[in-house]
Design a protein around this motif. Structure first.
Motif, short mmCIF file in Angstrom:
data_model
loop_
_atom_site.label_atom_id
_atom_site.label_comp_id
_atom_site.label_asym_id
_atom_site.label_seq_id
_atom_site.Cartn_x
_atom_site.Cartn_y
_atom_site.Cartn_z
N ASN A 156 0.93 -1.04 -0.20
CA ASN A 156 0.04 -0.12 0.08
C ASN A 156 0.84 1.33 0.06
O ASN A 156 0.68 2.18 -0.83
N LYS B 237 2.15 1.81 -3.21
CA LYS B 237 1.01 2.01 -4.23
C LYS B 237 0.72 3.75 -3.99
O LYS B 237 0.36 4.01 -5.03
N ASP C 184 4.51 6.88 5.17
CA ASP C 184 4.84 6.95 3.62
C ASP C 184 4.60 8.39 3.60
O ASP C 184 4.17 9.26 4.32
N GLN D 75 -12.51 0.61 -0.03
CA GLN D 75 -11.48 1.24 -0.80
C GLN D 75 -12.10 2.72 -0.70
O GLN D 75 -13.32 3.18 -0.78
N ASP E 57 -10.65 7.92 -5.44
CA ASP E 57 -9.06 7.84 -5.17
C ASP E 57 -8.47 7.73 -6.40
O ASP E 57 -8.68 6.75 -7.25
N SER F 142 -8.09 -5.23 -4.20
CA SER F 142 -9.40 -5.65 -3.53
C SER F 142 -10.09 -5.18 -2.35
O SER F 142 -10.98 -5.54 -2.11
N GLY F 143 -9.36 -4.28 -1.71
CA GLY F 143 -9.64 -3.95 -0.55
C GLY F 143 -9.75 -4.83 0.60
O GLY F 143 -10.49 -4.81 1.71
N LEU G 197 -5.89 -4.76 4.01
CA LEU G 197 -5.64 -4.22 5.29
C LEU G 197 -6.40 -5.07 6.15
O LEU G 197 -5.83 -5.23 7.63
N1 LIG Z 1 -0.80 4.20 2.77
C1 LIG Z 1 -1.82 4.43 2.11
N2 LIG Z 1 -2.21 5.75 1.67
C2 LIG Z 1 -3.26 6.25 1.56
N3 LIG Z 1 -4.30 5.41 1.38
C3 LIG Z 1 -4.37 4.08 1.87
C4 LIG Z 1 -2.89 3.77 2.18
N4 LIG Z 1 -3.38 2.26 2.30
C5 LIG Z 1 -4.56 1.86 2.34
N5 LIG Z 1 -5.11 3.06 1.91
C6 LIG Z 1 -6.54 3.10 1.51
O1 LIG Z 1 -7.25 2.22 2.19
C7 LIG Z 1 -7.99 1.33 1.42
C8 LIG Z 1 -8.00 -0.35 1.69
O2 LIG Z 1 -6.49 -0.81 1.45
P1 LIG Z 1 -6.38 -2.29 1.19
O3 LIG Z 1 -7.24 -2.85 2.20
O4 LIG Z 1 -5.03 -2.85 1.12
O5 LIG Z 1 -6.96 -2.45 -0.39
P2 LIG Z 1 -6.42 -2.25 -1.67
O6 LIG Z 1 -4.93 -1.78 -1.55
O7 LIG Z 1 -6.70 -3.36 -2.28
O8 LIG Z 1 -7.15 -1.07 -2.23
C9 LIG Z 1 -7.17 1.42 0.02
O9 LIG Z 1 -7.93 1.44 -1.40
C10 LIG Z 1 -6.89 3.13 0.10
O10 LIG Z 1 -8.02 3.66 -0.46
#
Ligand SMILES: Nc1ncnc2c1ncn2[C@@H]1O[C@H](COP(=O)(O)OP(=O)(O)O)[C@@H](O)[C@H]1O
Ligand SMILES: [Mg+2]
Length: 248
Positions: free
Chosen positions: A124, A127, A170, A189, A193, A201-202, A205
């Motif tokens: 993440n 990303k 980050d 998600q 964004d 996939s959301g 986390l």
């Molecule tokens: N480091 C980050 N900075 C900003 N937004 C984040 C970060 N990590 C997660 N997110 C937000 O949280 C959501 C859920 O993350 P995650 O469960 O890993 O799903 P995915 O990566 O598949 O979208 C992401 O879609 C994003 O909107």
């Protein structure tokens, strides 16, 4: 049903692009390759989604077995960082592991699962961090008497155990407070964004949270829009083994 929808979207494009390739055999090579690339990308996406979903279902139903083996958490995190070093170079993102203590943090747990949890978080961070950004991992010891402000969505800690605190910071766009709790929920998600184009996939986390909690740990986020995000994890460390000297 979100699952069905998320699975059907990539499946539909795979089938329709395969269909186009079968019907229009005289399209230029370039067009056909474009379609093949879409099929491949969507196939990979579908595969990741199915894997994540199966993992999460298994963890949630209690069917996933967690090993209980002695682990060096400092080494484990170092390993995860090394997995991303190449990506950091390619993406122009600086990746740093900072250690406040010379000591190693030892715990009992499942190495593979904890790696999965950290890799999701690092994935993440990569990303969402733009080129030129920085991702930092800090580890510090937390004693039971140290004060700790947990957000309301995090279960309080009742044990009197030493903990390791990992802060993964980050320099991405950050996350507004209204989303902090929800991003740890399945399939959540943040809408609109721009990074959504990277897809996902959301579930990441949610999987990480489950894995950390199975280790009696905690995870939460500290962030504001515009100033990056810090994911914070607490993991219990075994007193006995935490003094093992750094053997390098
Ligand atoms: N480091 C980050 N900075 C900003 N937004 C984040 C970060 N990590 C997660 N997110 C937000 O949280 C959501 C859920 O993350 P995650 O469960 O890993 O799903 P995915 O990566 O598949 O979208 C992401 O879609 C994003 O909107
Ligand atoms: Mg993710």
């Amino acid at each position: 049903n979100i699952v069905a929808h998320d699975l059907r979207t990539p499946l539909t494009s795979i089938i329709s692009y395969a269909d186009l390739l079968l019907r229009y055999k005289n399209e230029p090579e370039q067009t056909r390759n474009e379609f093949l690339n879409i099929i491949k990308t969507e196939g990979l996406r579908l595969g990741n989604l199915v894997n994540d979903y199966l993992d999460l279902s298994k963890i949630e139903s209690g069917l996933m077995n967690f090993k209980k083996e002695p682990l060096d958490l400092t080494e484990l995190i170092g390993h995860c960082v090394s997995l991303f070093e190449g990506q950091g170079k390619i993406m122009g993102i600086q990746l740093r592991q900072e250690l406040d203590h010379p000591e190693r943090f030892m715990t009992m747990g499942d190495r593979g699962k904890l790696i999965q949890a950290f890799v999701n978080l690092l994935g993440n961070a990569f990303k969402f961090t733009p080129r030129g950004g920085t991702i930092t991992i800090r580890q510090q010891r937390l004693s039971p008497e140290d004060s700790l402000n947990l957000p309301e969505y995090v279960e309080p800690i009742t044990t009197q155990q030493e903990m390791m605190m990992v802060r993964l910071t980050d320099t991405g766009p950050g996350i507004a407070g209204e989303h902090h709790k929800k991003i740890f929920e399945k399939f959540y998600q943040i809408q609109n964004d721009p990074a959504k184009t990277f897809s996902g996939s959301g579930l990441g986390l949610s999987i990480s949270k489950n894995i950390i909690e199975r280790h009696q740990g905690r995870i939460w986020v500290e962030s504001e829009i515009g100033s990056g995000a810090t994911f914070i994890m607490l993991l219990p460390v075994s007193n006995k083994m935490s003094q093992v000297p750094n053997q390098t």
